[in-house]
Design an enzyme around this catalytic site. Structure first.
Site, PDB file in Angstrom:
ATOM      1  N   THR A 164      -5.511  -9.740  -7.964  1.00  0.00           N
ATOM      2  CA  THR A 164      -5.384  -9.336  -9.362  1.00  0.00           C
ATOM      3  C   THR A 164      -6.146  -8.036  -9.582  1.00  0.00           C
ATOM      4  O   THR A 164      -7.190  -7.810  -8.974  1.00  0.00           O
ATOM      5  CB  THR A 164      -5.946 -10.434 -10.284  1.00  0.00           C
ATOM      6  N   GLY A 165      -5.626  -7.199 -10.468  1.00  0.00           N
ATOM      7  CA  GLY A 165      -6.317  -5.966 -10.821  1.00  0.00           C
ATOM      8  C   GLY A 165      -5.503  -4.744 -10.484  1.00  0.00           C
ATOM      9  O   GLY A 165      -4.401  -4.822  -9.923  1.00  0.00           O
ATOM     10  N   THR A 192      -5.855  -2.310  -8.277  1.00  0.00           N
ATOM     11  CA  THR A 192      -5.556  -2.015  -6.868  1.00  0.00           C
ATOM     12  C   THR A 192      -4.571  -3.029  -6.301  1.00  0.00           C
ATOM     13  O   THR A 192      -3.616  -2.658  -5.607  1.00  0.00           O
ATOM     14  CB  THR A 192      -6.846  -2.003  -6.032  1.00  0.00           C
ATOM     15  N   ASP A 213      -6.599  -8.324  -1.943  1.00  0.00           N
ATOM     16  CA  ASP A 213      -7.188  -8.265  -3.279  1.00  0.00           C
ATOM     17  C   ASP A 213      -8.085  -7.033  -3.373  1.00  0.00           C
ATOM     18  O   ASP A 213      -8.416  -6.415  -2.351  1.00  0.00           O
ATOM     19  CB  ASP A 213      -7.999  -9.541  -3.551  1.00  0.00           C
ATOM     20  N   ALA A 244     -11.741  -5.181  -5.249  1.00  0.00           N
ATOM     21  CA  ALA A 244     -13.136  -5.547  -5.507  1.00  0.00           C
ATOM     22  C   ALA A 244     -13.743  -4.505  -6.432  1.00  0.00           C
ATOM     23  O   ALA A 244     -13.315  -3.349  -6.456  1.00  0.00           O
ATOM     24  CB  ALA A 244     -13.925  -5.640  -4.217  1.00  0.00           C
ATOM     25  N   ASP A 245     -14.749  -4.934  -7.178  1.00  0.00           N
ATOM     26  CA  ASP A 245     -15.473  -4.009  -8.053  1.00  0.00           C
ATOM     27  C   ASP A 245     -16.606  -3.324  -7.300  1.00  0.00           C
ATOM     28  O   ASP A 245     -16.958  -2.188  -7.613  1.00  0.00           O
ATOM     29  CB  ASP A 245     -16.007  -4.766  -9.264  1.00  0.00           C
ATOM     30  N   GLU A 260      -9.289 -16.118  -7.825  1.00  0.00           N
ATOM     31  CA  GLU A 260      -9.388 -15.266  -6.646  1.00  0.00           C
ATOM     32  C   GLU A 260     -10.247 -15.917  -5.564  1.00  0.00           C
ATOM     33  O   GLU A 260      -9.911 -15.858  -4.381  1.00  0.00           O
ATOM     34  CB  GLU A 260      -9.974 -13.905  -7.044  1.00  0.00           C
TER      35      GLU A 260
END
EC number: 5.3.1.6
Length: 223
Positions: free
Chosen positions: A25-26, A28, A80, A82-83, A102
């Protein structure tokens, strides 16, 4: 150059015919799903699960077969974002609000591939606020417990209302500064009654793909 897209499309090449794939999710992960969708339209045969309602919707729009969790079994890999990611492959995730799903999907994957641009690579986790997912019941007490730990929490808002995850929970974004021991903090947070989970992914990533400013790719593998 769109560095997120470069990293995501590089990661999408890891997906092989016949695989069971977790879709992150997000912003990227969005590009990874789109590239996988293109490959499905070209004939790639996979089964997938998604970590959020938004990713589920996007995958279906591309024609990626989404399979119920009770039918798909263990996943071959998950892609996925990542921040933050540190040199020990620890992550902060949850900026998009999907950290619980996630983490569940990542834990049931043989390989977790993280895609990011160079700004997400840090020496120490913690500059990005750490999301902590909290059940609504007596959430004020859980918030107080986070304050007592020195986490400096703030409720995530959606306009004038508290933000709700796909699971119907709240998120407290914790302003911790540099995190000395991600593994210890992960346990301490998850021991608090009312905390569902937090955005620390400790040594869960197997491959980290980072797109650099010049468009080149660093592909790092956890020893």
């Amino acid at each position: 150059m769109n560095l997120k897209q470069i990293a995501a499309e590089h990661a999408a090449a890891f997906v092989e015919d016949g695989m069971k794939v977790g879709l992150g999710t997000g912003s990227t992960a969005y590009y990874a799903i789109c590239r996988i969708g293109e490959r499905v339209r070209e004939g790639l045969n996979i089964q997938a699960v998604a970590t959020s309602e938004a990713s589920d919707k996007l995958a279906r729009e591309w024609g990626i077969p989404i399979i119920p969790f009770d039918q798909i079994g263990r996943l071959d890999l998950t892609i996925d974002g990542a921040d933050e990611v540190d040199p020990d492959f620890n992550l902060i995730k949850g900026g998009g609000g999907a950290l619980l799903r996630e983490k569940i999907v990542a834990a049931n994957s043989d390989k977790l591939i993280i895609v990011a641009d160079g700004s997400k690579a840090v020496q120490k986790l913690g500059k990005f606020p750490l999301p902590v997912e909290v059940v609504p019941f007596a959430s004020e007490w859980t918030f107080q417990a986070l304050e007592n730990m020195g986490c400096q929490p703030e409720w995530r808002m959606d306009g004038q209302k508290q933000y709700l995850t796909d699971n119907g929970n709240l998120i407290a974004d914790c302003h911790l500064g540099a995190i000395a021991d991600a593994s210890e903090l992960n346990v301490q947070l998850n021991m608090l009654p009312g905390v569902v989970d937090n955005g620390l992914f400790v040594k869960m990533a197997d491959v980290v793909i980072i797109a650099k400013e010049d468009g080149s790719i660093d592909e790092l593998h956890r020893p």
